[in-house]
Design an enzyme around this catalytic site. Sequence first.
Site, mmCIF file in Angstrom:
data_model
loop_
_atom_site.group_PDB
_atom_site.id
_atom_site.type_symbol
_atom_site.label_atom_id
_atom_site.label_comp_id
_atom_site.label_asym_id
_atom_site.label_seq_id
_atom_site.Cartn_x
_atom_site.Cartn_y
_atom_site.Cartn_z
ATOM 1 N N ALA A 1 46.392 33.179 44.412
ATOM 2 C CA ALA A 1 45.548 34.372 44.373
ATOM 3 C C ALA A 1 44.122 34.012 43.970
ATOM 4 C CB ALA A 1 46.113 35.389 43.387
ATOM 5 N N MET A 2 43.167 34.853 44.381
ATOM 6 C CA MET A 2 41.755 34.642 44.054
ATOM 7 C C MET A 2 41.138 35.966 43.629
ATOM 8 S SD MET A 2 39.030 32.832 43.828
ATOM 9 C CE MET A 2 37.454 33.571 43.379
ATOM 10 N N GLU A 3 40.399 35.900 42.506
ATOM 11 C CA GLU A 3 39.982 37.110 41.789
ATOM 12 C C GLU A 3 38.736 37.812 42.309
ATOM 13 O OE1 GLU A 3 39.864 33.956 40.509
ATOM 14 O OE2 GLU A 3 37.983 33.605 39.434
ATOM 15 N N ASN A 4 38.388 37.651 43.601
ATOM 16 C CA ASN A 4 37.181 38.322 44.105
ATOM 17 C C ASN A 4 36.995 39.696 43.474
ATOM 18 O OD1 ASN A 4 37.150 36.210 46.181
ATOM 19 N ND2 ASN A 4 38.862 37.355 47.044
ATOM 20 N N GLU B 1 44.560 37.584 37.482
ATOM 21 C CA GLU B 1 43.420 37.900 38.358
ATOM 22 C C GLU B 1 42.646 39.107 37.836
ATOM 23 O OE1 GLU B 1 42.702 35.655 40.333
ATOM 24 O OE2 GLU B 1 44.620 34.614 40.398
ATOM 25 N N HIS C 1 40.257 38.252 35.084
ATOM 26 C CA HIS C 1 39.018 37.674 35.615
ATOM 27 C C HIS C 1 37.972 38.729 35.964
ATOM 28 C CE1 HIS C 1 39.810 33.435 35.965
ATOM 29 N NE2 HIS C 1 40.803 33.546 36.810
HETATM 30 ZN ZN ZN Z 1 42.096 32.130 37.636
#
Ligand code: ZN
Length: 873
Positions: A286-289, A322, A325
Site C-alpha cells: 500500500a502507498m499513503e498518497n 497508511e 501517514h
Molecule cells: Zn509507510
Amino acid sequence: MRSACILLLTLLLLALPVHAARAQGASRLPATAVPVHYGLTIVPDLDADTFHGSVAIDIDVRLPTDRLVLNARDLAVSSAELVDEPDAAPRTALDREAQTLTIAFARPLSIGRHRLALEYDGAIQRDQPYGLFTVSYDTPAGKRRVLATQFEPADARRLLPCWDEPAFKASFTVAVVVPAAFSAISNMKVARTDDLGATKRVTFADTPTMSSYLLALVAGELEVISADVDGVRVGMVTTAGNAEKGRFALGAATELLRFYNDYFAIDYPLPKLDLVALPGGGGFSAMENWGAIVFFERALLFDPRIASEARREEIYLTIAHEMAHQWFGNLVTMAWWDDLWLNEGFASWMQNRATDRFHPEWQVWQQAKLARDWAMRIDARSTTHPIVQPVATVNQASQAFDAITYSKGQAVISMIEAFLGEAIFRAGVRSYLRAHAYANATTGDLWAALDAESGLPVSRIARSFTEQPGVPLVTVDRRCRDGVAHIDLRQTRFAIHDPSAPPLAWTIPVELAALAGHEPPVKLLLDGAARITVGDCGPVKANAGALGYYRTEYAPKLAAELDDAIMEWAPADRLNLLADGWALVQARRAPVAAYLDMIRRLGDIPERAVWEQALGSLRAIDELERDARGRASFQAAARGLLGPLFARLGWEAQTSEPAADAALRESLLQTLGDFGDPDVIAAARSRFRAYLAGDAELPAGIREPVLRTVGRYADAESFEQLLGLARQTKDQVAKQQYYRALGGALDPLLAARALALSLTGELPGALASFQVARVAYAGEHARQAWDFAQANLDALAGKLDPMRRYRFVPELMGAFAETARAAELRRFAATRMPADARRAAERVAEDIDFKADEKSWLVPEIDRWVAAQPARR
Ligand SMILES: [Zn+2]
C-alpha cells in the site's frame, strides 16, 4: 508505504536488477526557484501505453537566475513557455543521468512569481507499478485495465516535470481525460466533469500544499462504497463487482479516522479519503498518497470465505499504517530521505497503537516485538546502518525502505513512549505536528518537541539509537548476600558473525522486573555500567515488558533460574526471554539446548507471538538442516515440541475461541506440514479432495495450510488440480493462494513447471518474481530457481518496478547457505548493479556466509540435542 514483508516476515520478494547503471538522480535541486502551484492535465492513450501531459507551474524565483532546474524522467518535452514573458525564449535540455530538465532563458528571470507552461509526452508502464501504470485483470466480461500511479520515492518525475523532492511542497490542480465509462480518483474530490463524447475530462479540486511523491491518480471501471465521518467522505474503491469485499476495510477506516483525529488533535485536513484496491499484486502492499491511498487487493479486500483471521488483522494494520501517514508524512513530511524513518518508523509504531485500541484480542504489540526482533537480527550484523542515514541518490532513497527504517524505527519509538508515558509522548507528537503542519521536519525537530514536553533527556537517548548502528547487549549479574541482591548491569555491543564490530555506547532506559512476591520493578538510564541493590534475591529480569531495544545476557545461575521460571513471567517477558535466547544461540553465546528446552516448557499456552518466535527459529534450524542426514530426526523432535499445542488447537476452530488461536492454528499447521507430519499431510489431502469433489468447503482459517501442504507434496495430478483452480477463479486473492501453493512443490519436475508459470503472463507484475522466490524458499529449490532466474532475467525484469530493483536477485539468492554462493552474489552485484544500489546484495551475501558458518556448528549441536530426546515416531 508498506511492504508486506516488514510485518509478517514472510518472503515477499520483489523486483529484479539486470542492467548495471550509473548512480542516477544524484544531485539535489537548487532552491533558487521553487514551485508554488501545478496545474496538470494528463491525457492517457491506453492503446499506445503513452500519455500527453500539459502543466502550468507557478514558481517563486528567489534569486535572479537564467535557468530553472527541475526533475523529469523519460519525458519528451515538446514545448516550454514562460507565460508571463512570452518572448523569454526558453531552451530545454533533459539530463537522463541526473533525471533533470534544465530550462535556460536568454536573460535572468526577475525575483518573484512566474508561470512556466510545458507540453510533453510520457510512457504508461504495463503491469509494473511505478510512475503512471496500468494493471490488467480478468472480469466475466473479458480483460480490463485500471490506470494508477505510484511515485514514492522519486517517480512523480515520470508523470510531470516537477521539483520532485519532499521539501518542495506545492499545491496541485489535476485533470485527466479518460474513457466515458471510467471513474477517476485523485487526492481531492472531483470539482467538475466535462463530457467530450467517448471520453470525459475530470478536474479535481486544488490540493493543499504537499510533496510531489504523494500525488495520486487512479481511473478505471470502478465501484465505490462510502461513509461519512464528521463531514469527511471515506470511500472504498474497487474494480466493478468487488465493493462488498471492501466493507470490512470501510468500517476500519471509519473508526481509525476518528481515532487519529483525536490522537493527533488535528482533524484530517482533506474533505475526503479514498482507499483504492488495485487488482493483482505489486512489490508493495500500500502507498499513503494523501486522500487517495492505493492498496493491492490482498492488502485491503476481505472475503471471509477465503481469507483467514491473520489476513484480517494484516489488512487492519495496513490501513492503520497508511492512515497514520496522512498526518505523519503527508501533513508533516521529512525534509529529505535521510529521515525516511520519521515517516515509516512512526507509522509502523502508530499502526499498533491504533489497532490495539480497537482489537486488543489480536495482541499486536506482541506481534510488533517479532518485527523488532527481525530488525535486531539485521542490526547485529556487519552490514547494518543507522536509522538516520545519508541519502544522496534515488537508488539510496529506494534502499532506505528496509527493516531498520520500519521496524527498528518503530521499536525505538515504542521505547521512548514507554520511557515518557503515553500522555506526555502524545502531547509531544501533537506539538511537533502543529509546529510543522504543511511543511517539513527533521528527526531533531521531533526530539526537540519531546524534550520540551517532558523535560527529560529524550534527545540523548534517541540519538544514541538513531545516529549509530547496532544493538546494545546488557549483561546482568546478581550477587546475593544476607538476603540482599547486588545487581550489576553493564552494556557492550551485541554482534552476530562480526567479531570485530567496533564498540559503541548507548543511553538505555532499563527497567528490571521481578516476579510476583518479590521487590517491585526498578527503572534507570544505563550509560556504561550500574550497580543496583534490591531487598531480596529472587530471579530478576531486565527489559521488563520487552520495550527496550537491546539484548540481555544473564550470568549462568540467574539465566538458569529465569529459563526454569519462563511460564511465570508476563507474556511480553516470556517472549523476550525466548527471543534473546535464540539471538544468544546465533551469536554463539548460549547453547541451543537451553533455548529448545524453553520451548518445551511452553506446553500449549495461548500466546501467538511467543509461538511465532518458536516456529520461526525451528524453521530457521530446519533450513540449515536441508542437506543434513539428521533432518528427519530433527523434524520429528520439533513436532514433539509442538505436539501439546496441536493437541489443543486441532484442525477445527472452536466456537468463540480467541482470535490469536485462529491465527496460530494457521502457522502451526503450515509448520507441521512442512516438517513432514504424516497425520497433517494426510488430513490436508483429504480436505482438499473433499473440496474438489464439492463435498466440503475449505474454511478460511485452514485454507492456506491445506493448499500449501497439498502443493508441497504434490504429484502430477494434484499439481494439475491446483493449477486448474488457479486459472479458473476470478478472485485475485484466491488465485494468488493457488499459485503460491504450486510454487512450494518439492518434486523437481513440478518445480520446473511452477517456475515456467512465471513467464506465461498469468502472474502479473511482481507476482511473477514472487513465484520464482517461492520455488527457491518453500519449494527448497534454490539452485533450480536461481538458474531459471539467470536464464530469464530480461523477461522477469520486464515485470518489475524500480523501488525494489536491486533486491530481487539478492533476496532470491538468500535461499542459499554456501559461501561459494555468497561470492557469486558479490560478483553479480559488482558487475550488474550500480555502486549505490548494492546494499541488499551486501547484506544477503553476509547472511549466506553466516548461514554457512552457522550450519557447521549448529547442526552438530542440534543432532546432539535430538539424540538426547525421547524416541518419537
Ligand atoms: Zn509507510
